[in-house]
Design a protein around this motif. Structure first.
Motif, PDB file in Angstrom:
ATOM      1  N   ARG A 159       0.824  -1.206   0.000  1.00  0.00           N
ATOM      2  CA  ARG A 159       0.000   0.000   0.000  1.00  0.00           C
ATOM      3  C   ARG A 159       0.862   1.262   0.000  1.00  0.00           C
ATOM      4  O   ARG A 159       0.540   2.247  -0.654  1.00  0.00           O
ATOM      5  CB  ARG A 159      -0.928  -0.008   1.213  1.00  0.00           C
ATOM      6  N   LEU A 163      -0.191   2.697  -4.102  1.00  0.00           N
ATOM      7  CA  LEU A 163      -1.532   2.427  -3.593  1.00  0.00           C
ATOM      8  C   LEU A 163      -2.456   1.903  -4.674  1.00  0.00           C
ATOM      9  O   LEU A 163      -3.212   0.948  -4.449  1.00  0.00           O
ATOM     10  CB  LEU A 163      -2.122   3.693  -2.961  1.00  0.00           C
ATOM     11  N   TYR A 166      -1.563  -1.663  -5.561  1.00  0.00           N
ATOM     12  CA  TYR A 166      -1.974  -2.496  -4.425  1.00  0.00           C
ATOM     13  C   TYR A 166      -3.484  -2.748  -4.465  1.00  0.00           C
ATOM     14  O   TYR A 166      -3.948  -3.879  -4.271  1.00  0.00           O
ATOM     15  CB  TYR A 166      -1.584  -1.796  -3.122  1.00  0.00           C
ATOM     16  N   CYS A 167      -4.256  -1.695  -4.744  1.00  0.00           N
ATOM     17  CA  CYS A 167      -5.716  -1.839  -4.816  1.00  0.00           C
ATOM     18  C   CYS A 167      -6.127  -2.801  -5.930  1.00  0.00           C
ATOM     19  O   CYS A 167      -6.993  -3.667  -5.728  1.00  0.00           O
ATOM     20  CB  CYS A 167      -6.368  -0.479  -5.038  1.00  0.00           C
ATOM     21  N   ILE A 176     -11.241   1.256  -0.446  1.00  0.00           N
ATOM     22  CA  ILE A 176     -10.370   2.342  -0.010  1.00  0.00           C
ATOM     23  C   ILE A 176     -10.889   3.698  -0.463  1.00  0.00           C
ATOM     24  O   ILE A 176     -10.803   4.694   0.268  1.00  0.00           O
ATOM     25  CB  ILE A 176      -8.931   2.088  -0.503  1.00  0.00           C
TER      26      ILE A 176
END
Length: 269
Positions: A159, A163, A166-167, A176
């Motif tokens: 993350r 980010l 990662y998502c 998120i």
């Protein structure tokens, strides 16, 4: 040369818009341009010069807006920024940069295309026309709510490192950005999915998308076009064979088709 204006201040943060128009006194229709970047990055400065010059020379005052980004804020806050930007353009635009507030078009790419489609039902009065470049109408679908094959072939990201990657590798973007889990709270996404909010009042819409897009699936425009057709909303869907995210080789054509579409729905005096 852009003129920069703050359109709102929240928490000590000034959120700004850049305005471009021909140097004359004519009252112009306005195009609100919304940048992409997965709602996590990007800025109003991302508007490309090729498209911008075409839009301005065709007679539009172009307003390129910033908005707050996730995860510093949630999606509901981003939508509030969108609504406030429209309110500012309508209320202040005529005096500040000589526009007709009743002739508003919206153009955006990727996440900006998503926000463009959101503008079709979450702002009032509704825009006269929408143009979504490789945008999306469903943020709770499997493409965002489950690990993505394309991104899972990349080295694993944390993350903190990346980010967005990662998502996508973990299927956590809706969680998120929106603060809800589409698997356990599917109805929480009703206010944030354009495809769930198409009515006969939805503005005329142009969708442009490459069929080899590895970031936003081509299917997102396919299903949005199908819903617009089902409800009876005037729309056009232009697919680009072999094109990826960004329509790089086809961008000039996409801009030209955008101008043709908008001329059908934006009155020019």
């Amino acid at each position: 040369m852009a003129r920069t204006y703050p359109y709102k201040t929240v928490g000590g943060c000034s959120i700004q818009a850049d305005v471009f128009r021909l140097a004359d006194e004519q009252i112009r229709p306005v195009m609100i341009w919304i940048h992409g970047g997965c709602l996590m990055r990007g800025s109003r400065k991302d508007i490309g010069s090729r498209g911008l010059l075409s839009y301005v020379n065709d007679g539009y005052a172009v307003v390129s807006i910033d908005y707050r980004l996730a995860p510093d804020v949630m999606l509901k806050d981003i939508i509030e920024d969108l609504q406030d930007a429209f309110r500012w353009v309508r209320e202040q635009g005529p005096g500040l940069f000589r526009i007709d507030p009743d002739r508003i078009a919206v153009v955006g790419s990727s996440a900006g295309g998503y926000l463009t489609l959101m503008a079709g039902f979450c702002v009032e009065p509704r825009p006269a026309a929408l143009v979504s470049f490789f945008g999306y109408g469903d943020i709770a679908g499997k493409w965002y709510a489950e690990p993505d094959d394309y991104y899972c072939r990349m080295p694993r990201a944390t993350r903190e490192e990346n980010l967005y990657l990662y998502c996508r590798q973990n299927g956590l973007w809706p969680n998120i950005v929106a603060g809800h889990d589409p698997k356990t709270e599917p109805r929480a996404f009703d206010p944030y999915c354009p495809i769930r909010n198409v009515t006969l009042d939805y503005p005329p819409t142009l969708l442009l998308h490459g069929d080899e897009d590895t970031d936003v699936p081509f299917e997102q425009s396919v299903i949005m076009a199908a819903e617009l057709a089902r409800v009876g909303v005037e729309h056009e869907f232009i697919p680009y064979s072999g094109a990826g995210h960004g329509l790089v080789e086809h961008y000039r054509d996409a801009v030209a088709k955008t101008l043709v579409f908008l001329r059908k729905h934006i009155r020019f005096h």
